[in-house]
Design a protein around this motif. Structure first.
Motif, mmCIF file in Angstrom:
data_model
loop_
_atom_site.group_PDB
_atom_site.id
_atom_site.type_symbol
_atom_site.label_atom_id
_atom_site.label_comp_id
_atom_site.label_asym_id
_atom_site.label_seq_id
_atom_site.Cartn_x
_atom_site.Cartn_y
_atom_site.Cartn_z
ATOM 1 N N ALA A 248 0.829 -1.201 0.000
ATOM 2 C CA ALA A 248 0.000 0.000 0.000
ATOM 3 C C ALA A 248 0.866 1.255 0.000
ATOM 4 O O ALA A 248 1.799 1.392 0.793
ATOM 5 C CB ALA A 248 -0.924 0.007 1.212
ATOM 6 N N HIS A 249 0.529 2.184 -0.900
ATOM 7 C CA HIS A 249 1.267 3.441 -0.980
ATOM 8 C C HIS A 249 0.252 4.528 -1.322
ATOM 9 O O HIS A 249 -0.078 4.746 -2.489
ATOM 10 C CB HIS A 249 2.354 3.356 -2.050
ATOM 11 C CG HIS A 249 3.307 4.501 -2.027
ATOM 12 N ND1 HIS A 249 4.396 4.566 -1.177
ATOM 13 C CD2 HIS A 249 3.334 5.655 -2.737
ATOM 14 C CE1 HIS A 249 5.047 5.697 -1.377
ATOM 15 N NE2 HIS A 249 4.433 6.381 -2.310
ATOM 16 N N VAL A 250 -0.255 5.190 -0.310
ATOM 17 C CA VAL A 250 -1.283 6.208 -0.488
ATOM 18 C C VAL A 250 -0.628 7.529 -0.863
ATOM 19 O O VAL A 250 0.290 7.988 -0.177
ATOM 20 C CB VAL A 250 -2.130 6.366 0.792
ATOM 21 C CG1 VAL A 250 -3.143 7.487 0.624
ATOM 22 C CG2 VAL A 250 -2.834 5.048 1.123
ATOM 23 N N LEU A 251 -1.076 8.132 -1.964
ATOM 24 C CA LEU A 251 -0.548 9.412 -2.414
ATOM 25 C C LEU A 251 -1.526 10.526 -2.085
ATOM 26 O O LEU A 251 -2.729 10.389 -2.324
ATOM 27 C CB LEU A 251 -0.322 9.394 -3.925
ATOM 28 C CG LEU A 251 0.801 8.507 -4.465
ATOM 29 C CD1 LEU A 251 0.830 8.575 -5.989
ATOM 30 C CD2 LEU A 251 2.152 8.934 -3.898
ATOM 31 N N ALA A 252 -1.006 11.609 -1.558
ATOM 32 C CA ALA A 252 -1.828 12.803 -1.399
ATOM 33 C C ALA A 252 -2.052 13.427 -2.766
ATOM 34 O O ALA A 252 -1.297 13.193 -3.714
ATOM 35 C CB ALA A 252 -1.134 13.795 -0.471
ATOM 36 N N VAL A 253 -3.096 14.212 -2.887
ATOM 37 C CA VAL A 253 -3.373 14.886 -4.156
ATOM 38 C C VAL A 253 -2.183 15.757 -4.530
ATOM 39 O O VAL A 253 -1.703 16.561 -3.739
ATOM 40 C CB VAL A 253 -4.655 15.737 -4.046
ATOM 41 C CG1 VAL A 253 -4.847 16.567 -5.311
ATOM 42 C CG2 VAL A 253 -5.862 14.842 -3.809
ATOM 43 N N GLY A 254 -1.663 15.575 -5.748
ATOM 44 C CA GLY A 254 -0.528 16.346 -6.217
ATOM 45 C C GLY A 254 0.829 15.774 -5.871
ATOM 46 O O GLY A 254 1.855 16.272 -6.337
ATOM 47 N N GLU A 255 0.874 14.713 -5.050
ATOM 48 C CA GLU A 255 2.152 14.120 -4.659
ATOM 49 C C GLU A 255 2.694 13.249 -5.785
ATOM 50 O O GLU A 255 1.930 12.579 -6.493
ATOM 51 C CB GLU A 255 1.968 13.276 -3.387
ATOM 52 C CG GLU A 255 3.237 12.644 -2.850
ATOM 53 C CD GLU A 255 3.003 11.779 -1.627
ATOM 54 O OE1 GLU A 255 3.966 11.169 -1.151
ATOM 55 O OE2 GLU A 255 1.844 11.723 -1.175
ATOM 56 N N TRP A 256 4.019 13.220 -5.947
ATOM 57 C CA TRP A 256 4.672 12.431 -6.983
ATOM 58 C C TRP A 256 5.176 11.119 -6.419
ATOM 59 O O TRP A 256 5.664 11.047 -5.288
ATOM 60 C CB TRP A 256 5.834 13.196 -7.591
ATOM 61 C CG TRP A 256 5.463 14.361 -8.435
ATOM 62 C CD1 TRP A 256 5.329 15.653 -8.040
ATOM 63 C CD2 TRP A 256 5.158 14.343 -9.826
ATOM 64 N NE1 TRP A 256 4.971 16.451 -9.097
ATOM 65 C CE2 TRP A 256 4.868 15.675 -10.213
ATOM 66 C CE3 TRP A 256 5.113 13.333 -10.791
ATOM 67 C CZ2 TRP A 256 4.529 16.006 -11.521
ATOM 68 C CZ3 TRP A 256 4.775 13.673 -12.096
ATOM 69 C CH2 TRP A 256 4.486 14.995 -12.444
ATOM 70 N N LEU A 257 5.077 10.062 -7.231
ATOM 71 C CA LEU A 257 5.714 8.785 -6.930
ATOM 72 C C LEU A 257 6.813 8.583 -7.983
ATOM 73 O O LEU A 257 6.515 8.422 -9.161
ATOM 74 C CB LEU A 257 4.698 7.640 -6.994
ATOM 75 C CG LEU A 257 5.265 6.226 -6.912
ATOM 76 C CD1 LEU A 257 6.028 6.033 -5.610
ATOM 77 C CD2 LEU A 257 4.154 5.192 -7.038
ATOM 78 N N ASP A 258 8.059 8.633 -7.554
ATOM 79 C CA ASP A 258 9.185 8.521 -8.458
ATOM 80 C C ASP A 258 9.572 7.053 -8.597
ATOM 81 O O ASP A 258 10.126 6.463 -7.671
ATOM 82 C CB ASP A 258 10.357 9.352 -7.937
ATOM 83 C CG ASP A 258 11.469 9.508 -8.968
ATOM 84 O OD1 ASP A 258 11.525 8.700 -9.905
ATOM 85 O OD2 ASP A 258 12.276 10.442 -8.826
ATOM 86 N N LEU A 259 9.308 6.470 -9.762
ATOM 87 C CA LEU A 259 9.574 5.049 -9.970
ATOM 88 C C LEU A 259 11.038 4.765 -10.281
ATOM 89 O O LEU A 259 11.428 3.616 -10.376
ATOM 90 C CB LEU A 259 8.698 4.524 -11.102
ATOM 91 C CG LEU A 259 7.184 4.645 -10.879
ATOM 92 C CD1 LEU A 259 6.428 4.054 -12.055
ATOM 93 C CD2 LEU A 259 6.765 3.979 -9.586
ATOM 94 N N ALA A 260 11.823 5.816 -10.450
ATOM 95 C CA ALA A 260 13.234 5.627 -10.773
ATOM 96 C C ALA A 260 14.072 5.289 -9.553
ATOM 97 O O ALA A 260 15.183 4.796 -9.665
ATOM 98 C CB ALA A 260 13.795 6.888 -11.439
ATOM 99 N N THR A 261 13.534 5.562 -8.373
ATOM 100 C CA THR A 261 14.328 5.326 -7.157
ATOM 101 C C THR A 261 14.187 3.883 -6.738
ATOM 102 O O THR A 261 13.318 3.539 -5.991
ATOM 103 C CB THR A 261 13.842 6.269 -6.038
ATOM 104 O OG1 THR A 261 12.415 6.075 -5.854
ATOM 105 C CG2 THR A 261 14.118 7.695 -6.388
#
Length: 246
Positions: free
Chosen positions: A233-246
């Motif tokens: 589970a990875h909940v994102l806030a509105v406007g938050e980025w999830l960087d898949l490169a890391t």
């Protein structure tokens, strides 16, 4: 709007189901121009033509499914977005099931507007890395998860509806008492089958201040999803980025 409204016995137009959505509300500005867009289906909360036009480089493809079959009554909830895509002259390209596209882009994904987003699997390349994501729209639980997993897993990130909405739409009568999109338990099960590193819940309202008539979500999709999806589970806030490169 170029179509005839469908009214129920109370005189409520079917298009009113999407009136809670506001174009461009809550969007984060991209760090640069975007080279492609993926949409799951042309509901206006999943296909924001004005936001796409602002973010995309000129001529960048908008990868989308084929328009709906049937007449204006069948397609009443998708015709507004179809009209707006044409109005903004976006380079929409129909993508068939199981077809592939390789797109050069920075592999990261922003938390969607109102945690709603939408599409096909996408393989993104950038800075010598590759990442695979699977955004879903108003998806119900189905039997293709294992086939998708066999072809594309493991996924770096999957974006799954988790509100379990029960819908009473004027143009779909009699109504179904069953959810029209996955609930948190189903979304967590799909993430497990797909072997997702990040499972991001979407398509729900965190606070649900005013429920739309004919559209009822589960009470606490965010925390219920956290409980059932566990480490994924990875909940994102509105406007938050999830960087898949890391």
């Amino acid at each position: 709007m170029g179509h005839r409204d469908v009214d129920d016995r109370r005189g409520t137009p079917a298009a009113a189901l999407l009136t809670g959505w506001k174009p461009g509300k809550g969007l984060a500005a991209p760090s640069g121009k975007v080279t492609a867009a993926l949409v799951t289906h042309p509901h206006r909360d999943h296909t924001d033509a004005s936001a796409l036009a602002d973010a995309l480089t000129p001529g960048a493809p908008v990868l989308r499914p084929a328009p709906g079959h049937g007449d204006d009554v069948d397609n009443v909830t998708t015709l507004p977005a179809e009209r707006e895509l044409a109005l903004h002259r976006l380079a929409a390209e129909v993508v068939d099931a199981w077809s592939t596209r390789e797109v050069g882009a920075v592999p990261r994904h922003r938390g969607p507007l109102r945690r709603r987003a939408g599409g096909p699997a996408a393989e993104l390349g950038g800075a010598g890395r590759r990442a695979t994501g699977l955004p879903r729209g108003d998806t119900m639980f189905h039997g293709y998860w294992w086939l998708i997993a066999r072809r594309f897993s493991p996924f770096d990130a999957v974006f799954l509806p988790a509100n379990g909405a029960v819908v009473d739409a004027p143009h779909l009568q009699p109504p179904s008492p069953l959810p029209a999109a996955m609930d948190p338990i189903q979304a967590a099960a799909a993430a497990e089958i797909l072997d997702a590193r990040y499972a991001v819940p979407m398509h729900y309202e965190a606070e649900q201040p005013d429920k739309l008539a004919g559209y009822v979500e589960v009470l606490d999709p965010e925390n219920e999803f956290r409980t059932h999806a566990g480490r994924r589970a990875h909940v994102l806030a509105v406007g938050e980025w999830l960087d898949l490169a890391t």
